[in-house]
Design an enzyme around this catalytic site. Sequence first.
Site, PDB file in Angstrom:
ATOM      1  N   GLU A 286      -7.325  11.907 -33.476  1.00 44.88           N
ATOM      2  CA  GLU A 286      -7.494  12.280 -34.878  1.00 44.88           C
ATOM      3  C   GLU A 286      -8.277  11.217 -35.641  1.00 44.88           C
ATOM      4  O   GLU A 286      -9.152  11.533 -36.456  1.00 44.88           O
ATOM      5  CB  GLU A 286      -6.128  12.497 -35.525  1.00 44.88           C
TER       6      GLU A 286
ATOM      7  N   HIS B 198     -14.044  16.816 -33.104  1.00 41.65           N
ATOM      8  CA  HIS B 198     -13.148  17.007 -31.960  1.00 41.65           C
ATOM      9  C   HIS B 198     -13.924  17.608 -30.790  1.00 41.65           C
ATOM     10  O   HIS B 198     -13.747  17.218 -29.633  1.00 41.65           O
ATOM     11  CB  HIS B 198     -11.995  17.938 -32.335  1.00 41.65           C
TER      12      HIS B 198
ATOM     13  N   HIS C 180     -14.594  16.964 -39.388  1.00 44.25           N
ATOM     14  CA  HIS C 180     -13.487  16.495 -38.553  1.00 44.25           C
ATOM     15  C   HIS C 180     -13.310  17.415 -37.346  1.00 44.25           C
ATOM     16  O   HIS C 180     -13.191  16.945 -36.199  1.00 44.25           O
ATOM     17  CB  HIS C 180     -12.217  16.458 -39.397  1.00 44.25           C
ATOM     18  N   GLU C 181     -13.296  18.729 -37.577  1.00 43.75           N
ATOM     19  CA  GLU C 181     -13.068  19.678 -36.481  1.00 43.75           C
ATOM     20  C   GLU C 181     -14.231  19.690 -35.498  1.00 43.75           C
ATOM     21  O   GLU C 181     -14.042  19.735 -34.278  1.00 43.75           O
ATOM     22  CB  GLU C 181     -12.820  21.080 -37.045  1.00 43.75           C
TER      23      GLU C 181
END
Length: 232
Positions: free
Chosen positions: A145, A93, A89-90
């Site tokens: 997100e 980004h 997920h990070e």
Amino acid sequence: MAMQAYQEVMQQYGRRILPPNHPYSQFVRRVARRLVHVSGMETGMKWEFHVVDSPERNAFVLPGGKVFVFTGILPIVQNEDGMAAVLGHEISHQLARHSAEKLSFAKVLLAAQITLSLFGIDPSFVFNRVTLNFLMMKPFSRKCETEADDMGLTLMAQACFDPKEAIGVWRRMEDAGGVDIPQFASTHPSHKNRIEYLTKKMPSALEIQSNSDCSTEMHALADRFRSDWARW
């Protein structure tokens, strides 16, 4: 700007960052290495993965590939697949350049306010705090997100982690307690909506995983770990 943010975070948490040879640091880097490899961003960026000895259930990425993971989230992730859900997920980004998107979005809002002023319209009539937060910035943040959830799931599958564990992580996060504030008031999707979204995306992620030659990939990655681990 990215360097300033990095320096501020290091000033706040620097003394609590675990050394590179700590088992937690090695655990995070081991998972991160596989995800960065499949992301296509292995070269041209100096990735740094820091583990902060702090009880917050949190992880975040700064522009330039600086990722911070707090030890408080380790009981939630539980294993490498769970850690891959968080790191995927990070890293997503960064892959999607969400920091740059947010800055550009803020510039657009500023330009709109200036334009209204030039036409003699009070910008605060449209761009008051409630409008900016609940109708513009928060929905935009939730969009970023959700994109990172989707891309992170794909990275997990491509890197031969179990994408189903992403759902497990968010269920454990929900079970860990704390008030899950209404989605409209949050910059993140609610746990419930996140789990539903990941469940909907799971068949696609599992297909990506099944189409990956995970056996060959894992052997190749193991060889690479042995040959150049010192660079991490």
